[in-house]
Motif scaffolding. Sequence first.
Motif, PDB file in Angstrom:
ATOM      1  N   SER A  39     -24.590   2.535  76.477  1.00 24.55           N
ATOM      2  CA  SER A  39     -24.145   3.486  77.711  1.00 24.55           C
ATOM      3  C   SER A  39     -25.639   3.757  79.002  1.00 24.55           C
ATOM      4  O   SER A  39     -25.573   3.713  80.455  1.00 24.55           O
ATOM      5  CB  SER A  39     -23.693   3.939  77.799  1.00 24.55           C
ATOM      6  OG  SER A  39     -23.683   6.010  77.207  1.00 24.55           O
ATOM      7  N   GLN A  88     -27.288   0.635  80.153  1.00 19.89           N
ATOM      8  CA  GLN A  88     -26.709   0.351  80.994  1.00 19.89           C
ATOM      9  C   GLN A  88     -26.898   1.218  81.970  1.00 19.89           C
ATOM     10  O   GLN A  88     -26.910   0.542  83.106  1.00 19.89           O
ATOM     11  CB  GLN A  88     -25.569  -0.129  80.860  1.00 19.89           C
ATOM     12  CG  GLN A  88     -24.756  -1.228  79.131  1.00 19.89           C
ATOM     13  CD  GLN A  88     -24.607  -2.382  80.363  1.00 19.89           C
ATOM     14  OE1 GLN A  88     -25.874  -3.105  80.550  1.00 19.89           O
ATOM     15  NE2 GLN A  88     -23.648  -2.771  80.703  1.00 19.89           N
ATOM     16  N   ASP A 137     -21.022  -4.909  79.472  1.00 10.41           N
ATOM     17  CA  ASP A 137     -20.253  -3.771  79.459  1.00 10.41           C
ATOM     18  C   ASP A 137     -19.772  -4.687  78.071  1.00 10.41           C
ATOM     19  O   ASP A 137     -18.849  -3.060  78.031  1.00 10.41           O
ATOM     20  CB  ASP A 137     -19.352  -3.890  80.507  1.00 10.41           C
ATOM     21  CG  ASP A 137     -18.940  -2.479  80.310  1.00 10.41           C
ATOM     22  OD1 ASP A 137     -18.905  -1.290  79.883  1.00 10.41           O
ATOM     23  OD2 ASP A 137     -16.948  -2.031  80.980  1.00 10.41           O
ATOM     24  N   ASP A 147     -17.137  -2.249  75.042  1.00 10.73           N
ATOM     25  CA  ASP A 147     -15.886  -2.545  75.190  1.00 10.73           C
ATOM     26  C   ASP A 147     -15.569  -3.285  73.694  1.00 10.73           C
ATOM     27  O   ASP A 147     -14.690  -2.234  72.845  1.00 10.73           O
ATOM     28  CB  ASP A 147     -15.822  -3.189  75.992  1.00 10.73           C
ATOM     29  CG  ASP A 147     -15.306  -2.755  77.209  1.00 10.73           C
ATOM     30  OD1 ASP A 147     -15.930  -1.783  77.758  1.00 10.73           O
ATOM     31  OD2 ASP A 147     -15.238  -3.772  78.565  1.00 10.73           O
ATOM     32  N   GLU A 158     -17.136   4.579  76.639  1.00 14.69           N
ATOM     33  CA  GLU A 158     -16.410   2.947  77.129  1.00 14.69           C
ATOM     34  C   GLU A 158     -16.647   3.289  78.685  1.00 14.69           C
ATOM     35  O   GLU A 158     -16.947   2.942  79.475  1.00 14.69           O
ATOM     36  CB  GLU A 158     -15.235   3.263  76.646  1.00 14.69           C
ATOM     37  CG  GLU A 158     -14.592   1.886  76.536  1.00 14.69           C
ATOM     38  CD  GLU A 158     -13.996   1.694  77.445  1.00 14.69           C
ATOM     39  OE1 GLU A 158     -13.797   0.575  78.312  1.00 14.69           O
ATOM     40  OE2 GLU A 158     -13.193   2.601  78.070  1.00 14.69           O
ATOM     41  N   GLY A 171     -19.719   3.456  80.500  1.00 13.88           N
ATOM     42  CA  GLY A 171     -20.683   2.129  80.508  1.00 13.88           C
ATOM     43  C   GLY A 171     -19.678   1.372  81.730  1.00 13.88           C
ATOM     44  O   GLY A 171     -20.418   0.440  82.486  1.00 13.88           O
ATOM     45  N   ASP A 172     -18.422   1.186  81.773  1.00 12.32           N
ATOM     46  CA  ASP A 172     -17.210   1.159  83.314  1.00 12.32           C
ATOM     47  C   ASP A 172     -18.007   1.780  84.309  1.00 12.32           C
ATOM     48  O   ASP A 172     -18.324   0.602  84.972  1.00 12.32           O
ATOM     49  CB  ASP A 172     -15.917   1.738  82.947  1.00 12.32           C
ATOM     50  CG  ASP A 172     -14.856   0.716  81.664  1.00 12.32           C
ATOM     51  OD1 ASP A 172     -15.608  -0.374  81.560  1.00 12.32           O
ATOM     52  OD2 ASP A 172     -13.938   1.110  81.582  1.00 12.32           O
ATOM     53  N   ALA A 221     -21.215  -0.375  84.714  1.00  6.09           N
ATOM     54  CA  ALA A 221     -21.049  -2.077  85.289  1.00  6.09           C
ATOM     55  C   ALA A 221     -20.345  -1.555  86.759  1.00  6.09           C
ATOM     56  O   ALA A 221     -21.177  -2.592  87.489  1.00  6.09           O
ATOM     57  CB  ALA A 221     -19.608  -2.437  84.171  1.00  6.09           C
TER      58      ALA A 221
END
Lengths: 234, 234
Positions: B30, B33, B56, B60, B97, B100-101, B104
């Motif tokens: 993460s 990212q 991503d 997940d 998670e 990470g979203d 993205a």
Amino acid sequence: MTQPHDHIVKSYDEEQQRLHNEILRMGEMSVAQLEAALDVVERRDDKAAERIIANDEAIDALEQEISHDVMRLSLRGPMASDLRVILAALRIASDIERIGDYAANVAKRSMALNLSPPIPHTLGLRALGALAVQQLRDVLAAYRVMDVEAAQRVRARDAELDAQYTGLFRELLTYMMEDARAITPCTHLLFMAKNLERIGDHATNIAENIWFRAHGESLTLPPREKRDDTNTVA
Amino acid sequence: MTQPHDHIVKSYDEEQQRLHNEILRMGEMSVAQLEAALDVVERRDDKAAERIIANDEAIDALEQEISHDVMRLSLRGPMASDLRVILAALRIASDIERIGDYAANVAKRSMALNLSPPIPHTLGLRALGALAVQQLRDVLAAYRVMDVEAAQRVRARDAELDAQYTGLFRELLTYMMEDARAITPCTHLLFMAKNLERIGDHATNIAENIWFRAHGESLTLPPREKRDDTNTVA
């Protein structure tokens, strides 16, 4: 709040039923919060908005209680199928908790709107809000009786909410371009619309966890449409 | 991805260590990212943004794997203290998670920015992003060695990130008012800034779960400042 020791002697099935009921209660609270939040936007009522923001704590507390119930259930050494039920319950409670947060955010932003004179641009938000309420109601009804098919219909209908959100996003941008005085209130409306779009995503998550609870494999779900298309707005 | 049956014969401690390592790996992904997403905003590189969005899925998938590990661990009938560890792991994985979203999403919105000519208003986003990266790095370092004090420092520092976000929010609104052509790109920047502010909230959640894992009671935590003050912007 119920004391943690109240239910030690209850049967495993009773504990599971209690968990189910708590989640339903939490869901009903989140619907009530969302409806109240949409209502205060129209009524421009700061006092009511503050009550909604304060009420969110009750939903948060219920999620904590559910987490503890889940721990207590797990301590009994459940079977694999029960664990799926428990894991789904934990995830659904978390989704409802966040729906409550988004409803409270809508209420919070409504107070920001009330700092400027009324604008006629809240109509689109009302329509989007009505759709979000419907999705939430439908997925909770599906959860109540564990209707996997009904849950999947909610999931499919999220694309409508997304399309409506993208339309509203574009519409609000045009108001902002036409009149600089609309920029601040419309920015708040953009964030409120985004909150409603996110509520739709969480209703979808709940639908997916109803599937997971029944079938145990979230990976076999048909792929979904992309959610927020506003990143293509230039 | 590892097969679910690989670890059936491993010891309970080994399983817990594996869970810890998976979460750390997820956390590192993460951070990578987020840094990549902030980088593509500067470089206006759509191809790189698409790679971040695609990556991503790996985060997940890791969260799914962690959920399954948690189920496998619970099946062994853990003690109450282990359940706290497990519950904290589940929550922290869920926070990562979502980080990470959000990373993205920043990448996605950067593609929207690239549809308009470059604007000089991305500097504030870069500064906010650097702070979010630091918070995330620090809380993951605290998680690695379960340093409750360090985690609490991250939690306290979230107020700085919030203040910087609110400042950026106000700044972007003024650009929009000065030049209608800035409205659309600045709206995307507003949403990107909000994503970074939310990443800070999730770093805070992770810090709170490090506390919960150690002390078992999240309720005894000192109260926190409110987060997003942009709802007072009129």
